[in-house]
Design a protein around this motif. Structure first.
Motif, PDB file in Angstrom:
ATOM      1  N   LEU A  65      51.646  41.898  48.216  1.00  0.00           N
ATOM      2  CA  LEU A  65      50.749  40.812  47.805  1.00  0.00           C
ATOM      3  C   LEU A  65      51.044  40.377  46.370  1.00  0.00           C
ATOM      4  O   LEU A  65      51.071  39.187  46.061  1.00  0.00           O
ATOM      5  N   ALA A  66      51.249  41.366  45.495  1.00  0.00           N
ATOM      6  CA  ALA A  66      51.503  41.073  44.079  1.00  0.00           C
ATOM      7  C   ALA A  66      52.815  40.324  43.877  1.00  0.00           C
ATOM      8  O   ALA A  66      52.966  39.582  42.902  1.00  0.00           O
ATOM      9  N   SER A  67      53.747  40.495  44.789  1.00  0.00           N
ATOM     10  CA  SER A  67      55.018  39.767  44.679  1.00  0.00           C
ATOM     11  C   SER A  67      54.864  38.313  45.099  1.00  0.00           C
ATOM     12  O   SER A  67      55.675  37.471  44.724  1.00  0.00           O
ATOM     13  N   LYS A  68      53.824  38.013  45.881  1.00  0.00           N
ATOM     14  CA  LYS A  68      53.608  36.651  46.363  1.00  0.00           C
ATOM     15  C   LYS A  68      52.565  35.872  45.567  1.00  0.00           C
ATOM     16  O   LYS A  68      52.605  34.649  45.523  1.00  0.00           O
ATOM     17  N   MET A  79      41.121  29.885  42.478  1.00  0.00           N
ATOM     18  CA  MET A  79      41.442  31.222  42.988  1.00  0.00           C
ATOM     19  C   MET A  79      42.513  31.197  44.069  1.00  0.00           C
ATOM     20  O   MET A  79      42.977  32.230  44.484  1.00  0.00           O
ATOM     21  N   LYS A  80      42.873  30.002  44.511  1.00  0.00           N
ATOM     22  CA  LYS A  80      43.899  29.908  45.541  1.00  0.00           C
ATOM     23  C   LYS A  80      45.190  30.525  45.018  1.00  0.00           C
ATOM     24  O   LYS A  80      45.507  30.398  43.842  1.00  0.00           O
ATOM     25  N   ASN A  81      45.915  31.186  45.900  1.00  0.00           N
ATOM     26  CA  ASN A  81      47.186  31.829  45.552  1.00  0.00           C
ATOM     27  C   ASN A  81      47.006  32.973  44.545  1.00  0.00           C
ATOM     28  O   ASN A  81      47.887  33.225  43.730  1.00  0.00           O
ATOM     29  N   LYS A  82      45.877  33.633  44.625  1.00  0.00           N
ATOM     30  CA  LYS A  82      45.613  34.767  43.742  1.00  0.00           C
ATOM     31  C   LYS A  82      45.127  35.962  44.566  1.00  0.00           C
ATOM     32  O   LYS A  82      44.582  35.801  45.647  1.00  0.00           O
ATOM     33  N   VAL A  83      45.333  37.138  44.015  1.00  0.00           N
ATOM     34  CA  VAL A  83      44.819  38.378  44.583  1.00  0.00           C
ATOM     35  C   VAL A  83      43.946  39.017  43.521  1.00  0.00           C
ATOM     36  O   VAL A  83      44.332  39.088  42.352  1.00  0.00           O
ATOM     37  N   ILE A  84      42.778  39.470  43.926  1.00  0.00           N
ATOM     38  CA  ILE A  84      41.894  40.171  42.999  1.00  0.00           C
ATOM     39  C   ILE A  84      42.114  41.670  43.173  1.00  0.00           C
ATOM     40  O   ILE A  84      41.999  42.191  44.284  1.00  0.00           O
ATOM     41  N   LEU A  85      42.454  42.335  42.087  1.00  0.00           N
ATOM     42  CA  LEU A  85      42.571  43.793  42.068  1.00  0.00           C
ATOM     43  C   LEU A  85      41.267  44.322  41.505  1.00  0.00           C
ATOM     44  O   LEU A  85      40.953  44.113  40.334  1.00  0.00           O
ATOM     45  N   LEU A  86      40.493  44.959  42.348  1.00  0.00           N
ATOM     46  CA  LEU A  86      39.175  45.471  41.958  1.00  0.00           C
ATOM     47  C   LEU A  86      39.297  46.969  41.705  1.00  0.00           C
ATOM     48  O   LEU A  86      39.421  47.756  42.632  1.00  0.00           O
ATOM     49  N   ALA A  87      39.296  47.350  40.426  1.00  0.00           N
ATOM     50  CA  ALA A  87      39.579  48.730  40.037  1.00  0.00           C
ATOM     51  C   ALA A  87      38.323  49.511  39.653  1.00  0.00           C
ATOM     52  O   ALA A  87      38.411  50.638  39.195  1.00  0.00           O
ATOM     53  N   SER A  88      37.142  48.904  39.832  1.00  0.00           N
ATOM     54  CA  SER A  88      35.907  49.576  39.443  1.00  0.00           C
ATOM     55  C   SER A  88      34.772  49.099  40.346  1.00  0.00           C
ATOM     56  O   SER A  88      34.876  48.066  40.999  1.00  0.00           O
ATOM     57  N   ASP A  89      33.678  49.848  40.356  1.00  0.00           N
ATOM     58  CA  ASP A  89      32.498  49.432  41.118  1.00  0.00           C
ATOM     59  C   ASP A  89      31.507  48.689  40.228  1.00  0.00           C
ATOM     60  O   ASP A  89      30.372  48.448  40.604  1.00  0.00           O
ATOM     61  N   GLN A  90      31.961  48.326  39.025  1.00  0.00           N
ATOM     62  CA  GLN A  90      31.149  47.517  38.117  1.00  0.00           C
ATOM     63  C   GLN A  90      32.090  46.643  37.299  1.00  0.00           C
ATOM     64  O   GLN A  90      33.286  46.900  37.231  1.00  0.00           O
ATOM     65  N   ALA A 101      43.590  35.009  48.159  1.00  0.00           N
ATOM     66  CA  ALA A 101      44.276  35.445  49.377  1.00  0.00           C
ATOM     67  C   ALA A 101      43.761  36.811  49.820  1.00  0.00           C
ATOM     68  O   ALA A 101      43.655  37.095  51.009  1.00  0.00           O
ATOM     69  N   ALA A 102      43.425  37.659  48.826  1.00  0.00           N
ATOM     70  CA  ALA A 102      42.997  39.021  49.149  1.00  0.00           C
ATOM     71  C   ALA A 102      42.228  39.629  47.983  1.00  0.00           C
ATOM     72  O   ALA A 102      42.337  39.171  46.844  1.00  0.00           O
ATOM     73  N   VAL A 103      41.455  40.659  48.320  1.00  0.00           N
ATOM     74  CA  VAL A 103      40.818  41.529  47.331  1.00  0.00           C
ATOM     75  C   VAL A 103      41.307  42.930  47.656  1.00  0.00           C
ATOM     76  O   VAL A 103      41.122  43.408  48.782  1.00  0.00           O
ATOM     77  N   PHE A 104      41.978  43.565  46.691  1.00  0.00           N
ATOM     78  CA  PHE A 104      42.488  44.928  46.890  1.00  0.00           C
ATOM     79  C   PHE A 104      41.669  45.867  46.022  1.00  0.00           C
ATOM     80  O   PHE A 104      41.625  45.721  44.801  1.00  0.00           O
ATOM     81  N   CYS A 105      40.971  46.803  46.658  1.00  0.00           N
ATOM     82  CA  CYS A 105      40.097  47.740  45.949  1.00  0.00           C
ATOM     83  C   CYS A 105      40.811  49.069  45.763  1.00  0.00           C
ATOM     84  O   CYS A 105      41.331  49.647  46.723  1.00  0.00           O
TER      85      CYS A 105
END
Length: 112
Positions: free
Chosen positions: A102-105, A1-12, A40-44
């Motif tokens: 974040l998405a650019s990095k 998961m290093k060098n990744k961003v999680i885009l969390l688009a739902s509550d499930q 690196a981050a979680v973007f909700c």
């Protein structure tokens, strides 16, 4: 998961029964926070911002990630839309411009 961003688009996680999807999402973050390499981050965004409220057990896992120096961010437009400003127990309010940066990095992994 290093060098990744999680885009969390739902509550499930996944499509199907709400309770099952919420449980699977909580399990995902429970296991993730125990890993040596963290994102690196979680973007909700969209309904993902609900995971940052006390009504979601996922918020506890996201708080733990924050303590491990993972940026946990909430889309301001989404928080405003769902009127959750006073209900967030984890994360910081952020703008789409920060997600784009974040998405650019980092590689983005989308959970929906």
């Amino acid at each position: 998961m290093k060098n990744k961003v999680i885009l969390l688009a739902s509550d499930q996680l996944g499509k199907g029964e709400k309770e099952l999807g919420e449980g699977i999402l909580e399990t995902f973050f429970t296991i993730l926070k125990q890993k040596e390499e963290l994102p690196a981050a979680v973007f909700c965004m969209n309904r993902g911002v609900f995971t940052l409220t006390e009504s979601s057990l996922v918020s506890l896992q996201l708080k733990d990630l924050e303590e491990k120096k993972v940026e946990v961010l909430a889309c301001k437009t989404c928080v405003d839309y769902y009127e959750l400003n006073e209900k967030l127990t984890a994360g910081q309010i952020s703008g789409m411009d920060q997600f784009i940066e974040l998405a650019s990095k980092y590689e983005v992994i989308t959970l929906s």
